[in-house]
Design an enzyme around this catalytic site. Structure first.
Site, mmCIF file in Angstrom:
data_model
loop_
_atom_site.group_PDB
_atom_site.id
_atom_site.type_symbol
_atom_site.label_atom_id
_atom_site.label_comp_id
_atom_site.label_asym_id
_atom_site.label_seq_id
_atom_site.Cartn_x
_atom_site.Cartn_y
_atom_site.Cartn_z
ATOM 1 N N PRO A 9 0.792 -1.235 0.000
ATOM 2 C CA PRO A 9 0.000 0.000 0.000
ATOM 3 C C PRO A 9 0.821 1.280 0.000
ATOM 4 O O PRO A 9 1.851 1.365 0.673
ATOM 5 C CB PRO A 9 -0.818 -0.120 1.295
ATOM 6 C CG PRO A 9 -0.105 -1.131 2.130
ATOM 7 C CD PRO A 9 0.537 -2.077 1.167
ATOM 8 N N ASN A 10 0.330 2.218 -0.769
ATOM 9 C CA ASN A 10 0.854 3.586 -0.865
ATOM 10 C C ASN A 10 2.149 3.702 -1.675
ATOM 11 O O ASN A 10 2.634 4.812 -1.902
ATOM 12 C CB ASN A 10 1.039 4.216 0.534
ATOM 13 C CG ASN A 10 -0.269 4.242 1.304
ATOM 14 O OD1 ASN A 10 -1.259 4.778 0.814
ATOM 15 N ND2 ASN A 10 -0.298 3.628 2.474
ATOM 16 N N ARG A 17 5.104 11.027 -2.326
ATOM 17 C CA ARG A 17 4.777 10.651 -0.950
ATOM 18 C C ARG A 17 5.990 10.873 -0.040
ATOM 19 O O ARG A 17 7.017 10.213 -0.210
ATOM 20 C CB ARG A 17 4.400 9.166 -0.932
ATOM 21 C CG ARG A 17 4.224 8.584 0.428
ATOM 22 C CD ARG A 17 4.226 7.065 0.402
ATOM 23 N NE ARG A 17 3.967 6.557 1.733
ATOM 24 C CZ ARG A 17 4.218 5.321 2.129
ATOM 25 N NH1 ARG A 17 4.721 4.444 1.272
ATOM 26 N NH2 ARG A 17 3.968 4.947 3.357
ATOM 27 N N TYR A 22 11.108 8.850 1.484
ATOM 28 C CA TYR A 22 11.114 7.833 0.427
ATOM 29 C C TYR A 22 11.782 8.281 -0.874
ATOM 30 O O TYR A 22 11.889 7.484 -1.810
ATOM 31 C CB TYR A 22 9.672 7.390 0.143
ATOM 32 C CG TYR A 22 9.019 6.751 1.349
ATOM 33 C CD1 TYR A 22 9.515 5.568 1.890
ATOM 34 C CD2 TYR A 22 7.924 7.349 1.974
ATOM 35 C CE1 TYR A 22 8.937 4.986 3.005
ATOM 36 C CE2 TYR A 22 7.336 6.773 3.094
ATOM 37 C CZ TYR A 22 7.853 5.595 3.602
ATOM 38 O OH TYR A 22 7.275 5.018 4.713
ATOM 39 N N ASN A 73 8.172 -5.595 -1.067
ATOM 40 C CA ASN A 73 8.038 -4.435 -0.186
ATOM 41 C C ASN A 73 6.582 -4.423 0.268
ATOM 42 O O ASN A 73 5.707 -3.921 -0.440
ATOM 43 C CB ASN A 73 8.408 -3.128 -0.881
ATOM 44 C CG ASN A 73 8.407 -1.956 0.107
ATOM 45 O OD1 ASN A 73 7.932 -2.092 1.235
ATOM 46 N ND2 ASN A 73 8.942 -0.820 -0.317
ATOM 47 N N ALA A 76 3.202 -0.979 4.773
ATOM 48 C CA ALA A 76 2.647 -1.022 6.138
ATOM 49 C C ALA A 76 2.225 -2.428 6.565
ATOM 50 O O ALA A 76 2.231 -2.745 7.765
ATOM 51 C CB ALA A 76 1.468 -0.059 6.229
ATOM 52 N N GLU A 97 12.656 -9.641 1.774
ATOM 53 C CA GLU A 97 11.925 -8.476 2.296
ATOM 54 C C GLU A 97 12.713 -7.219 1.960
ATOM 55 O O GLU A 97 13.930 -7.176 2.149
ATOM 56 C CB GLU A 97 11.782 -8.609 3.810
ATOM 57 C CG GLU A 97 11.145 -7.384 4.460
ATOM 58 C CD GLU A 97 11.027 -7.493 5.978
ATOM 59 O OE1 GLU A 97 11.400 -8.545 6.547
ATOM 60 O OE2 GLU A 97 10.572 -6.514 6.583
ATOM 61 N N HIS A 99 12.743 -2.692 1.929
ATOM 62 C CA HIS A 99 12.186 -1.392 2.287
ATOM 63 C C HIS A 99 13.097 -0.289 1.782
ATOM 64 O O HIS A 99 14.330 -0.438 1.820
ATOM 65 C CB HIS A 99 12.060 -1.258 3.813
ATOM 66 C CG HIS A 99 11.234 -2.333 4.428
ATOM 67 N ND1 HIS A 99 9.861 -2.336 4.366
ATOM 68 C CD2 HIS A 99 11.589 -3.483 5.058
ATOM 69 C CE1 HIS A 99 9.407 -3.427 4.963
ATOM 70 N NE2 HIS A 99 10.436 -4.148 5.381
ATOM 71 N N ARG A 106 13.277 4.188 12.473
ATOM 72 C CA ARG A 106 12.068 5.008 12.447
ATOM 73 C C ARG A 106 11.200 4.742 13.690
ATOM 74 O O ARG A 106 11.714 4.310 14.712
ATOM 75 C CB ARG A 106 11.322 4.751 11.127
ATOM 76 C CG ARG A 106 12.169 5.148 9.904
ATOM 77 C CD ARG A 106 11.412 4.976 8.612
ATOM 78 N NE ARG A 106 10.216 5.821 8.582
ATOM 79 C CZ ARG A 106 9.206 5.653 7.713
ATOM 80 N NH1 ARG A 106 9.269 4.664 6.821
ATOM 81 N NH2 ARG A 106 8.168 6.456 7.731
HETATM 82 C C1 DQA Z 1 8.294 0.947 3.745
HETATM 83 C C2 DQA Z 1 8.396 1.109 5.268
HETATM 84 C C3 DQA Z 1 7.051 0.865 5.942
HETATM 85 O O1 DQA Z 1 7.176 1.029 7.341
HETATM 86 C C4 DQA Z 1 6.029 1.834 5.424
HETATM 87 O O2 DQA Z 1 4.753 1.549 5.979
HETATM 88 C C5 DQA Z 1 5.960 1.901 3.945
HETATM 89 C C6 DQA Z 1 7.183 1.795 3.161
HETATM 90 C C7 DQA Z 1 9.602 1.315 3.019
HETATM 91 O O3 DQA Z 1 9.752 0.954 1.859
HETATM 92 O O4 DQA Z 1 10.451 2.024 3.604
HETATM 93 O O5 DQA Z 1 4.902 2.128 3.367
HETATM 94 O O6 DQA Z 1 8.041 -0.427 3.467
#
Ligand code: DQA
Length: 145
Positions: A9-10, A17, A22, A73, A76, A97, A99, A106
Site C-alpha cells: 500500500p501507498n 509521498r 522515500y 516491499n 505497512a 523483504e 524497504h 524510524r
Molecule cells: C516501507 C516502510 C514501511 O514502514 C512503510 O509503511 C511503507 C514503506 C519502506 O519501503 O520504507 O509504506 O516499506
C-alpha cells in the site's frame, strides 16, 4: 529465472509521498532501474503494486510454479499482516523483504516485521537502491541453491 516484485500500500504514490523519507523516484522509475539490472543479470522480472492485503496474498500464492523468487516491499502490511506472513510460509519460494527506508531507525511500530522470520533476508534503508539489492539477493539465493 523469473523474479516477482510485489509492492504494498501507498507505494503507488512514490515520487510525491513523503519525499524526505522515500525520495523522489517513482515506482515506474524504480521498475525501469530494476529491469536494466535484471537484463545485465540475465533474469526476467515482473512488477506489481496493490493497496489491498488480500491481493498481495493472492499474488504470493500464485507465484508458486511461475516464479523462482519474490522481492517484497509489503509497506505497512510488514508490521501488521499475519495473512501475508502465512502466505510466504506456504509458498515454498525464497522471499526477500525490502524497504526503501531503514525501518529500524524510524518509529518503534516499524521496528517489528511480522514477515522477517519467514523471509530469507531483509534489505532496508537504501532508498530506490534497496530494489537493486533485493534483486541481486534473490538471484544469488537461487543461483547458489
Ligand atoms: C516501507 C516502510 C514501511 O514502514 C512503510 O509503511 C511503507 C514503506 C519502506 O519501503 O520504507 O509504506 O516499506
Amino acid at each position: 529465472m523469473k523474479i516477482l516484485f510485489l509492492n504494498g500500500p501507498n507505494l503507488n504514490l512514490l515520487g510525491t509521498r513523503q519525499p524526505e523519507i522515500y525520495g523522489r523516484t517513482t515506482l515506474a522509475d524504480i521498475e525501469a532501474q530494476v529491469r536494466t539490472r535484471a537484463a545485465i543479470l540475465g533474469v526476467d522480472v515482473e512488477f506489481r503494486q496493490s493497496n489491498h492485503e488480500g491481493q498481495l496474498v493472492d499474488w504470493v500464492q500464485e507465484a508458486r510454479g511461475r516464479f523462482d523468487a519474490i522481492a517484497l516491499n509489503a509497506a505497512a502490511y510488514t508490521h501488521t499482516s499475519v495473512a501475508l506472513r502465512d502466505a510466504i510460509s506456504s509458498v515454498g519460494l525464497p522471499v526477500v523483504e525490502l524497504h526503501l527506508s531503514n525501518i529500524h531507525a524510524r518509529e518503534e511500530f516499524r521496528h517489528r516485521s511480522l514477515i522477517a522470520p519467514v523471509c530469507v533476508g531483509q534489505v532496508s534503508g537504501f532508498g530506490a537502491f534497496s530494489y537493486i539489492l533485493a534483486l541481486e539477493a534473490a538471484v544469488n539465493v537461487k543461483r547458489s541453491a
